[in-house]
Design an enzyme around this catalytic site. Structure first.
Site, PDB file in Angstrom:
ATOM      1  N   ARG A 171      -4.084  -6.266  -3.478  1.00  0.00           N
ATOM      2  CA  ARG A 171      -5.263  -5.498  -3.912  1.00  0.00           C
ATOM      3  C   ARG A 171      -6.510  -6.375  -4.078  1.00  0.00           C
ATOM      4  O   ARG A 171      -7.346  -6.129  -4.952  1.00  0.00           O
ATOM      5  CB  ARG A 171      -4.988  -4.768  -5.243  1.00  0.00           C
ATOM      6  N   SER A 220      -4.092   3.890  -9.916  1.00  0.00           N
ATOM      7  CA  SER A 220      -3.615   2.844 -10.827  1.00  0.00           C
ATOM      8  C   SER A 220      -4.801   2.042 -11.346  1.00  0.00           C
ATOM      9  O   SER A 220      -5.577   1.508 -10.558  1.00  0.00           O
ATOM     10  CB  SER A 220      -2.642   1.915 -10.106  1.00  0.00           C
ATOM     11  N   GLU A 290      -7.348  -3.237 -11.723  1.00  0.00           N
ATOM     12  CA  GLU A 290      -7.440  -3.158 -10.254  1.00  0.00           C
ATOM     13  C   GLU A 290      -8.774  -2.507  -9.889  1.00  0.00           C
ATOM     14  O   GLU A 290      -9.392  -2.827  -8.890  1.00  0.00           O
ATOM     15  CB  GLU A 290      -6.276  -2.300  -9.731  1.00  0.00           C
TER      16      GLU A 290
HETATM   17  C1  LIG Z   1      -5.192   9.613  -7.134  1.00  0.00           C
HETATM   18  C2  LIG Z   1      -5.389   8.209  -6.603  1.00  0.00           C
HETATM   19  C3  LIG Z   1      -4.343   7.558  -5.983  1.00  0.00           C
HETATM   20  C4  LIG Z   1      -4.509   6.257  -5.494  1.00  0.00           C
HETATM   21  N1  LIG Z   1      -3.446   5.654  -4.878  1.00  0.00           N
HETATM   22  C5  LIG Z   1      -3.598   4.411  -4.368  1.00  0.00           C
HETATM   23  C6  LIG Z   1      -2.522   3.754  -3.695  1.00  0.00           C
HETATM   24  O1  LIG Z   1      -1.430   4.307  -3.523  1.00  0.00           O
HETATM   25  N2  LIG Z   1      -2.714   2.507  -3.232  1.00  0.00           N
HETATM   26  C7  LIG Z   1      -3.908   1.873  -3.362  1.00  0.00           C
HETATM   27  O2  LIG Z   1      -4.036   0.727  -2.892  1.00  0.00           O
HETATM   28  N3  LIG Z   1      -4.955   2.450  -3.999  1.00  0.00           N
HETATM   29  C8  LIG Z   1      -4.830   3.697  -4.490  1.00  0.00           C
HETATM   30  N4  LIG Z   1      -5.881   4.294  -5.132  1.00  0.00           N
HETATM   31  C9  LIG Z   1      -7.140   3.529  -5.324  1.00  0.00           C
HETATM   32  C10 LIG Z   1      -8.174   3.724  -4.200  1.00  0.00           C
HETATM   33  O3  LIG Z   1      -7.981   4.959  -3.528  1.00  0.00           O
HETATM   34  C11 LIG Z   1      -8.125   2.591  -3.180  1.00  0.00           C
HETATM   35  O4  LIG Z   1      -8.424   1.354  -3.788  1.00  0.00           O
HETATM   36  C12 LIG Z   1      -9.102   2.818  -2.017  1.00  0.00           C
HETATM   37  O5  LIG Z   1      -8.861   1.852  -1.024  1.00  0.00           O
HETATM   38  C13 LIG Z   1     -10.573   2.753  -2.421  1.00  0.00           C
HETATM   39  O6  LIG Z   1     -11.343   3.246  -1.342  1.00  0.00           O
HETATM   40  P1  LIG Z   1     -12.778   3.906  -1.598  1.00  0.00           P
HETATM   41  O7  LIG Z   1     -13.352   4.228  -0.271  1.00  0.00           O
HETATM   42  O8  LIG Z   1     -12.676   5.031  -2.555  1.00  0.00           O
HETATM   43  O9  LIG Z   1     -13.531   2.675  -2.237  1.00  0.00           O
HETATM   44  P2  LIG Z   1     -14.583   2.673  -3.454  1.00  0.00           P
HETATM   45  O10 LIG Z   1     -13.897   3.064  -4.705  1.00  0.00           O
HETATM   46  O11 LIG Z   1     -15.787   3.442  -3.068  1.00  0.00           O
HETATM   47  O12 LIG Z   1     -14.897   1.114  -3.523  1.00  0.00           O
HETATM   48  C14 LIG Z   1     -13.902   0.198  -3.947  1.00  0.00           C
HETATM   49  C15 LIG Z   1     -14.408  -1.233  -3.733  1.00  0.00           C
HETATM   50  O13 LIG Z   1     -14.545  -1.472  -2.327  1.00  0.00           O
HETATM   51  C16 LIG Z   1     -15.898  -1.836  -2.025  1.00  0.00           C
HETATM   52  N5  LIG Z   1     -16.211  -1.238  -0.722  1.00  0.00           N
HETATM   53  C17 LIG Z   1     -16.195   0.079  -0.379  1.00  0.00           C
HETATM   54  N6  LIG Z   1     -16.543   0.239   0.894  1.00  0.00           N
HETATM   55  C18 LIG Z   1     -16.803  -1.001   1.389  1.00  0.00           C
HETATM   56  C19 LIG Z   1     -17.205  -1.494   2.678  1.00  0.00           C
HETATM   57  N7  LIG Z   1     -17.432  -0.681   3.699  1.00  0.00           N
HETATM   58  N8  LIG Z   1     -17.356  -2.841   2.829  1.00  0.00           N
HETATM   59  C20 LIG Z   1     -17.132  -3.676   1.791  1.00  0.00           C
HETATM   60  N9  LIG Z   1     -16.751  -3.267   0.554  1.00  0.00           N
HETATM   61  C21 LIG Z   1     -16.580  -1.939   0.371  1.00  0.00           C
HETATM   62  C22 LIG Z   1     -16.725  -1.237  -3.138  1.00  0.00           C
HETATM   63  O14 LIG Z   1     -17.964  -1.892  -3.294  1.00  0.00           O
HETATM   64  C23 LIG Z   1     -15.809  -1.454  -4.328  1.00  0.00           C
HETATM   65  O15 LIG Z   1     -15.890  -2.773  -4.782  1.00  0.00           O
HETATM   66  C24 LIG Z   1      -5.748   5.591  -5.623  1.00  0.00           C
HETATM   67  C25 LIG Z   1      -6.818   6.269  -6.245  1.00  0.00           C
HETATM   68  C26 LIG Z   1      -6.652   7.560  -6.718  1.00  0.00           C
HETATM   69  C27 LIG Z   1      -7.816   8.263  -7.351  1.00  0.00           C
END
Ligand SMILES: Cc1cc2nc3c(=O)[nH]c(=O)nc-3n(C[C@H](O)[C@H](O)[C@H](O)COP(=O)(O)OP(=O)(O)OC[C@H]3O[C@@H](n4cnc5c(N)ncnc54)[C@H](O)[C@@H]3O)c2cc1C
Length: 298
Positions: A171, A220, A290
């Protein structure tokens, strides 16, 4: 007579003082001073070229791993959700824009009879977020499948990079400074449409059985400490159902902190701190978030 070179116009959407709560799965977060939704990678590059070199930037995917404080973000948010979302499949390779939803990537791969991306189905983020976080589930991790990524820097320069240019951990991903993801190529394998679609259904069912999937959270909240599970420690500390303001430790999955309706980002941040403190007192383990916490307090 000399004619001035034509300056290309921006084609994306620029907003000011845009409230960010609507863009995060926790449904909290104050306004962004500026908020830009690029039309495509070239438009994004052009927008970045026009910014001051020291402008604070926040990249936003689907906001599913972000706690944005109530005072908002005093800089520019680059929002990729809904844009840069193309998905192309050629042979066993899948190419996606950083704004493509992970679930859509998983479904597209399955439909094309490719295996290796099903784990992305239940991750409610974009591919850019999945690359930034090395998102993973049920034994699969994003970077295991990466052939190359396209990045953009502050000057708008686009580059193709390989996994060797990044340090990838659980992560956590670090790479060249001030470069962000605009696209990715994944290496998948030949599989079978029906069994891939069945695998996706099975993974989603497993999530629904163990996680409060319909309630506002960021999944998480804490990383699992080596050899243990954050959820187990939080539950053993008696914190399931514990509340601060509108924020609650989910009674269904202790590593999920829920916005029960009216939580502020400050409530959630205070609950994160409380959980850390109680778990450390009881078990001597300092849980590390995380989720990324950004912005300024109200
Ligand atoms: C119900 C639920 C279940 C989940 N289950 C999982 C799981 O099973 N496994 C898991 O790993 N995670 C899980 N997550 C967490 C989350 O979905 C992941 O971390 C996901 O990858 C975040 O993607 P996002 O587009 O929403 O990023 P954001 O939340 O918008 O951003 C997260 C981080 O990434 C950076 N970022 C975003 N886009 C870019 C880009 N294009 N370039 C550089 N940096 C960038 C942002 O600045 C920030 O620091 C879950 C979340 C929820 C709500």
């Amino acid at each position: 007579m000399m004619t001035a070179p034509e300056i290309p116009a921006l084609r994306g959407e620029l907003l000011h003082q845009e409230p960010l709560a609507r863009y995060t799965t926790w449904r909290v977060g104050g306004p962004a001073r500026a908020f830009y939704r690029p039309a495509d990678a070239q438009d994004l590059a052009l927008f970045l070229q026009g910014l001051a070199a020291d402008e604070a930037l926040l990249w936003l995917g689907l906001g599913s791993n972000l706690l944005i404080r109530d005072g908002g973000f005093p800089g520019t948010v680059i929002a990729l959700q809904g844009g840069l979302a193309d998905i192309h499949i050629e042979g066993e390779r899948l190419r996606a824009g950083a704004g493509a939803a992970c679930a859509k990537v998983a479904r597209s791969a399955a439909r094309a009879g490719l295996t290796g991306a099903a784990f992305l189905a239940g991750i409610p983020g974009t591919m850019g977020g999945a690359l930034a976080m090395n998102a993973g589930a049920f034994g699969g991790e994003t970077w295991e499948r990466v052939v190359d990524v396209t990045t953009v820097d502050r000057t708008g320069r686009l580059r193709v990079r390989t996994p060797q240019d990044f340090r990838v951990d659980y992560r956590e991903v670090s790479g060249p400074r001030d470069e962000w993801f605009v696209g990715v190529t994944l290496q998948l394998e030949r599989g079978d449409v029906e069994s891939e679609q069945a695998r996706i259904r099975q993974l989603l069912d497993r999530r629904a059985a163990t996680q409060p999937t319909g309630r506002p959270s960021a999944g998480s909240t804490f990383r699992n400490p080596p050899g243990d599970h954050a959820a187990r420690l939080i539950e053993a500390a008696g914190l399931k159902g514990f509340r601060i303001g509108g924020a609650e430790v989910s009674p269904k999955h202790a590593n999920f902190l829920i916005n029960t309706g009216q939580a502020s980002a400050a409530d959630i941040e205070a609950l994160i701190g409380h959980v850390q403190q109680v778990v450390e007192q009881r078990f001597g383990v300092r849980l590390q978030p995380e989720v990324h916490v950004v912005g300024v307090p109200a």
